[in-house]
Motif scaffolding. Structure first.
Motif, mmCIF file in Angstrom:
data_model
loop_
_atom_site.group_PDB
_atom_site.id
_atom_site.type_symbol
_atom_site.label_atom_id
_atom_site.label_comp_id
_atom_site.label_asym_id
_atom_site.label_seq_id
_atom_site.Cartn_x
_atom_site.Cartn_y
_atom_site.Cartn_z
ATOM 1 N N THR A 1 1.089 -1.452 0.037
ATOM 2 C CA THR A 1 0.406 -0.158 -0.386
ATOM 3 C C THR A 1 1.230 1.150 0.732
ATOM 4 O OG1 THR A 1 -0.179 0.043 2.264
ATOM 5 C CG2 THR A 1 -2.097 -0.881 1.261
ATOM 6 N N SER A 2 0.026 2.662 -0.561
ATOM 7 C CA SER A 2 1.440 3.628 -0.069
ATOM 8 C C SER A 2 1.330 4.241 1.420
ATOM 9 C CB SER A 2 0.259 4.780 -0.780
ATOM 10 O OG SER A 2 -0.060 4.520 -2.269
ATOM 11 N N SER A 3 1.754 4.764 1.197
ATOM 12 C CA SER A 3 1.838 5.546 2.882
ATOM 13 C C SER A 3 1.930 6.943 3.202
ATOM 14 C CB SER A 3 3.750 5.395 3.239
ATOM 15 O OG SER A 3 4.897 5.589 2.477
ATOM 16 N N LEU A 4 1.688 7.015 4.228
ATOM 17 C CA LEU A 4 1.083 9.039 4.922
ATOM 18 C C LEU A 4 2.910 8.540 5.490
ATOM 19 C CD1 LEU A 4 -0.385 10.932 4.570
ATOM 20 C CD2 LEU A 4 -1.570 10.091 7.270
ATOM 21 N N HIS A 5 2.999 10.263 5.522
ATOM 22 C CA HIS A 5 4.116 10.897 5.849
ATOM 23 C C HIS A 5 4.014 12.457 6.746
ATOM 24 C CE1 HIS A 5 6.801 7.920 3.886
ATOM 25 N NE2 HIS A 5 6.069 7.905 3.356
ATOM 26 N N LEU A 6 4.198 12.176 7.963
ATOM 27 C CA LEU A 6 3.860 13.096 8.060
ATOM 28 C C LEU A 6 4.496 14.115 9.608
ATOM 29 C CD1 LEU A 6 0.294 12.668 10.295
ATOM 30 C CD2 LEU A 6 0.390 13.756 8.142
ATOM 31 N N PRO B 1 7.058 18.308 21.451
ATOM 32 C CA PRO B 1 6.230 17.033 22.153
ATOM 33 C C PRO B 1 5.838 16.453 21.969
ATOM 34 C CG PRO B 1 7.734 19.273 23.087
ATOM 35 C CD PRO B 1 7.931 19.287 21.317
ATOM 36 N N ALA B 2 4.886 17.239 20.910
ATOM 37 C CA ALA B 2 3.174 16.499 20.848
ATOM 38 C C ALA B 2 3.540 15.041 20.135
ATOM 39 C CB ALA B 2 2.730 17.761 19.615
ATOM 40 N N ILE B 3 4.831 15.003 19.672
ATOM 41 C CA ILE B 3 4.794 13.770 18.116
ATOM 42 C C ILE B 3 4.252 12.522 19.240
ATOM 43 C CG2 ILE B 3 7.614 12.956 18.917
ATOM 44 C CD1 ILE B 3 6.423 12.722 15.319
ATOM 45 N N GLY B 4 4.529 12.329 20.603
ATOM 46 C CA GLY B 4 4.249 10.820 20.855
ATOM 47 C C GLY B 4 2.088 10.965 20.796
ATOM 48 N N GLU B 5 1.914 11.761 21.003
ATOM 49 C CA GLU B 5 0.201 12.064 21.285
ATOM 50 C C GLU B 5 -0.527 11.810 19.623
ATOM 51 O OE1 GLU B 5 -3.386 12.410 22.061
ATOM 52 O OE2 GLU B 5 -2.259 12.151 22.912
ATOM 53 N N ALA B 6 0.227 12.846 18.432
ATOM 54 C CA ALA B 6 0.356 12.691 17.312
ATOM 55 C C ALA B 6 -0.130 11.396 16.786
ATOM 56 C CB ALA B 6 1.177 13.812 16.186
ATOM 57 N N ARG B 7 1.242 10.346 17.105
ATOM 58 C CA ARG B 7 1.471 9.215 16.683
ATOM 59 C C ARG B 7 -0.149 8.107 17.248
ATOM 60 N NH1 ARG B 7 6.626 4.813 17.372
ATOM 61 N NH2 ARG B 7 5.183 3.107 16.435
ATOM 62 N N THR C 1 6.086 4.382 12.535
ATOM 63 C CA THR C 1 6.873 4.589 13.064
ATOM 64 C C THR C 1 7.150 6.160 13.020
ATOM 65 O OG1 THR C 1 8.113 4.830 10.650
ATOM 66 C CG2 THR C 1 8.097 2.539 11.767
ATOM 67 N N SER C 2 7.999 6.152 14.155
ATOM 68 C CA SER C 2 7.981 7.617 13.844
ATOM 69 C C SER C 2 9.532 8.431 14.700
ATOM 70 C CB SER C 2 6.893 8.175 15.488
ATOM 71 O OG SER C 2 7.491 7.228 16.463
ATOM 72 N N GLU C 3 10.030 9.530 14.108
ATOM 73 C CA GLU C 3 11.607 9.254 14.215
ATOM 74 C C GLU C 3 11.439 11.259 13.786
ATOM 75 O OE1 GLU C 3 16.019 8.112 12.486
ATOM 76 O OE2 GLU C 3 14.377 7.230 12.045
ATOM 77 N N ALA C 4 12.661 11.541 14.772
ATOM 78 C CA ALA C 4 12.857 13.469 14.040
ATOM 79 C C ALA C 4 11.585 14.429 13.867
ATOM 80 C CB ALA C 4 13.887 13.522 13.558
ATOM 81 N N GLY C 5 10.539 14.313 14.839
ATOM 82 C CA GLY C 5 10.029 14.541 14.700
ATOM 83 C C GLY C 5 8.193 14.461 13.177
ATOM 84 N N LYS C 6 9.436 12.978 12.245
ATOM 85 C CA LYS C 6 8.088 12.528 11.235
ATOM 86 C C LYS C 6 7.433 11.048 11.977
ATOM 87 C CE LYS C 6 10.838 14.873 8.023
ATOM 88 N NZ LYS C 6 12.032 14.525 6.396
ATOM 89 N N ILE C 7 6.185 11.154 11.193
ATOM 90 C CA ILE C 7 5.256 9.580 11.240
ATOM 91 C C ILE C 7 5.797 9.492 10.192
ATOM 92 C CG2 ILE C 7 3.180 8.944 12.211
ATOM 93 C CD1 ILE C 7 3.327 11.541 14.002
ATOM 94 N N THR C 8 5.141 7.529 9.636
ATOM 95 C CA THR C 8 5.099 7.803 8.501
ATOM 96 C C THR C 8 4.049 5.918 9.275
ATOM 97 O OG1 THR C 8 7.482 7.771 7.196
ATOM 98 C CG2 THR C 8 5.926 5.854 6.472
ATOM 99 N N ALA C 9 2.878 6.207 8.231
ATOM 100 C CA ALA C 9 2.214 5.040 8.513
ATOM 101 C C ALA C 9 1.397 4.847 6.601
ATOM 102 C CB ALA C 9 0.995 5.464 8.941
ATOM 103 N N PRO C 10 0.797 2.905 7.032
ATOM 104 C CA PRO C 10 0.543 2.845 5.750
ATOM 105 C C PRO C 10 -0.811 3.109 5.673
ATOM 106 C CG PRO C 10 0.585 0.897 7.342
ATOM 107 C CD PRO C 10 0.750 2.432 7.877
ATOM 108 N N MET C 11 -0.999 3.460 4.004
ATOM 109 C CA MET C 11 -2.460 3.805 4.287
ATOM 110 C C MET C 11 -3.434 3.071 3.520
ATOM 111 S SD MET C 11 -3.148 7.722 2.479
ATOM 112 C CE MET C 11 -2.597 7.234 0.559
ATOM 113 N N ALA C 12 -3.576 2.522 3.900
ATOM 114 C CA ALA C 12 -4.606 1.247 3.186
ATOM 115 C C ALA C 12 -6.048 1.584 2.930
ATOM 116 C CB ALA C 12 -4.771 -0.397 4.100
ATOM 117 N N ASN C 13 -6.304 2.559 3.759
ATOM 118 C CA ASN C 13 -7.642 3.719 2.909
ATOM 119 C C ASN C 13 -7.046 4.907 3.414
ATOM 120 O OD1 ASN C 13 -10.222 4.384 3.395
ATOM 121 N ND2 ASN C 13 -11.312 2.929 4.240
ATOM 122 N N ALA C 14 -8.032 5.925 1.824
ATOM 123 C CA ALA C 14 -7.117 7.282 2.183
ATOM 124 C C ALA C 14 -8.502 7.467 2.175
ATOM 125 C CB ALA C 14 -7.611 7.630 0.494
ATOM 126 N N ASP C 15 -9.425 7.374 2.386
ATOM 127 C CA ASP C 15 -11.256 7.858 2.483
ATOM 128 C C ASP C 15 -10.741 8.903 4.191
ATOM 129 O OD1 ASP C 15 -12.287 7.459 0.494
ATOM 130 O OD2 ASP C 15 -13.633 5.895 1.537
#
Length: 343
Positions: A241-246, A252-258, A272-286
């Motif tokens: 699937t595609s992946s979403l990068h935020l 300090p908000a990275i934990g809550e965002a994840r 996954t989260s690293e250096a203020g960036k979060i990566t997640a699989p995007m199986a459902n774009a909706d």
């Protein structure tokens, strides 16, 4: 049916430009092409992707009547490449990896010679040469000996020569190999224009980004066999699937965002989260809209969001067990097709 009637039929009625089934070609103990089947719709760009030695050029040569298949069959606009080769040759243009022109002559002289060999009169040959030189941006170099041409200029002239008869089907065998990025981009635009004016293009390439940018459909070929076929999106979807990068503005908000990402996208271990960036699989774009609303309601601000599809390199690696760029030019790079929105 004569060649003129065949040509009229090709440009106006046939759904398929190429129909190949089970093509085989052996050289000694080397089975260069091992059961290749292709269907190319008229009016499209069809890419054959694979590393050097995969069997791409041999396949093209069989389809272009330059080699006789040991087994299998192929039809060009409905005409058999073996039994009706003379008609087929009236319907195709072939551009190889190296310019098939005389270096001692000028660009104009080369095109005039090719035109005369194809049956055009003296005046028509000169008119056609001038027209093609302008189309391919070579007018200023029209009288220059080919030995003074750059690689990109030679390649453009080679393509121009293959278009003298305005064939409905054009075979391009790695037409941009060795070209600089700017000249490659110019060639891509020329190829797109050819299809817009009614031609069909079958393109072989070892460049992942070239196939990604140009082809309506792609056949992935490895060791003489088609190992996958489909649109670019279909091939990419087949390996994941595609992946979403935020990117989160406040560290300090990275934990809550994840935690919000995991809950809304219903993904946990794969986030996954690293250096203020979060990566997640995007199986459902909706669910992305729901995620953005949830982050805003929690007061979490984003600096960037992007969606990344799997690359063609990942497709090839997954299917064959090795990269498509093996033995390819060192500057070849995969296209990631990122869509980025700065917030």
């Amino acid at each position: 049916m004569n060649a003129i009637h065949a040509r009229d039929k090709a440009v106006s009625g046939e759904e398929w430009a190429v129909e190949a089934s089970g093509l085989v070609k052996t050289f000694g103990s080397n089975r260069a092409v091992d059961g290749v089947s292709l269907n190319v719709r008229a009016g499209s760009i069809y890419g054959v992707l694979g590393p050097n030695g995969a069997g791409k050029t041999t396949t093209i040569r069989m389809l272009a009547t330059l080699l006789k298949p040991d087994a299998g069959s192929a039809r060009i606009f409905g005409y058999d490449v073996t039994r009706e080769s003379q008609i087929v040759r009236q319907l195709i243009g072939v551009t190889g990896q190296y310019a098939s022109v005389d270096e001692s002559l000028s660009a104009t002289e080369n095109l005039i010679i090719f035109s005369r060999l194809l049956g055009l009169g003296r005046v028509e040959s000169r008119r056609k040469a001038a027209e093609l030189l302008e189309e391919f941006g070579l007018t200023e170099a029209a009288k220059r000996p080919l030995k003074n041409f750059s690689g990109g200029m030679r390649r453009r002239l080679d393509l121009a020569a293959s278009l003298i008869a305005q064939p409905p089907l054009i075979f391009l065998d790695e037409p941009t190999t060795g070209l600089d990025p700017r000249t490659r981009a110019q060639m891509w635009e020329t190829i797109r224009r050819l299809v817009k004016t009614g031609s069909t293009v079958l393109l072989t390439t070892q460049y992942l980004d070239e196939a990604d940018q140009l082809a309506d459909r792609i056949a992935v070929i490895d060791r003489g066999t088609v190992v996958a076929e489909g649109t670019v999106d279909e091939l990419k979807a087949s390996v994941g699937t595609s992946s979403l990068h935020l990117s989160v503005q406040d560290q300090p908000a990275i934990g809550e965002a994840r935690r919000i990402v995991e809950r809304v996208l219903q993904a946990t271990s794969s986030v996954t989260s690293e250096a203020g960036k979060i990566t997640a699989p995007m199986a459902n774009a909706d669910r992305v809209t729901d995620l953005l609303v949830a982050l805003r309601e929690s007061g979490i601000r984003l600096s960037e969001i992007s969606v990344q599809k799997p690359t063609l390199d990942e497709v090839f690696l997954t299917i064959t067990g090795h990269g498509a760029q093996e033995n390819a030019a060192p500057n070849t790079q995969a296209s990631h097709r990122k869509e980025e929105v700065m917030l």
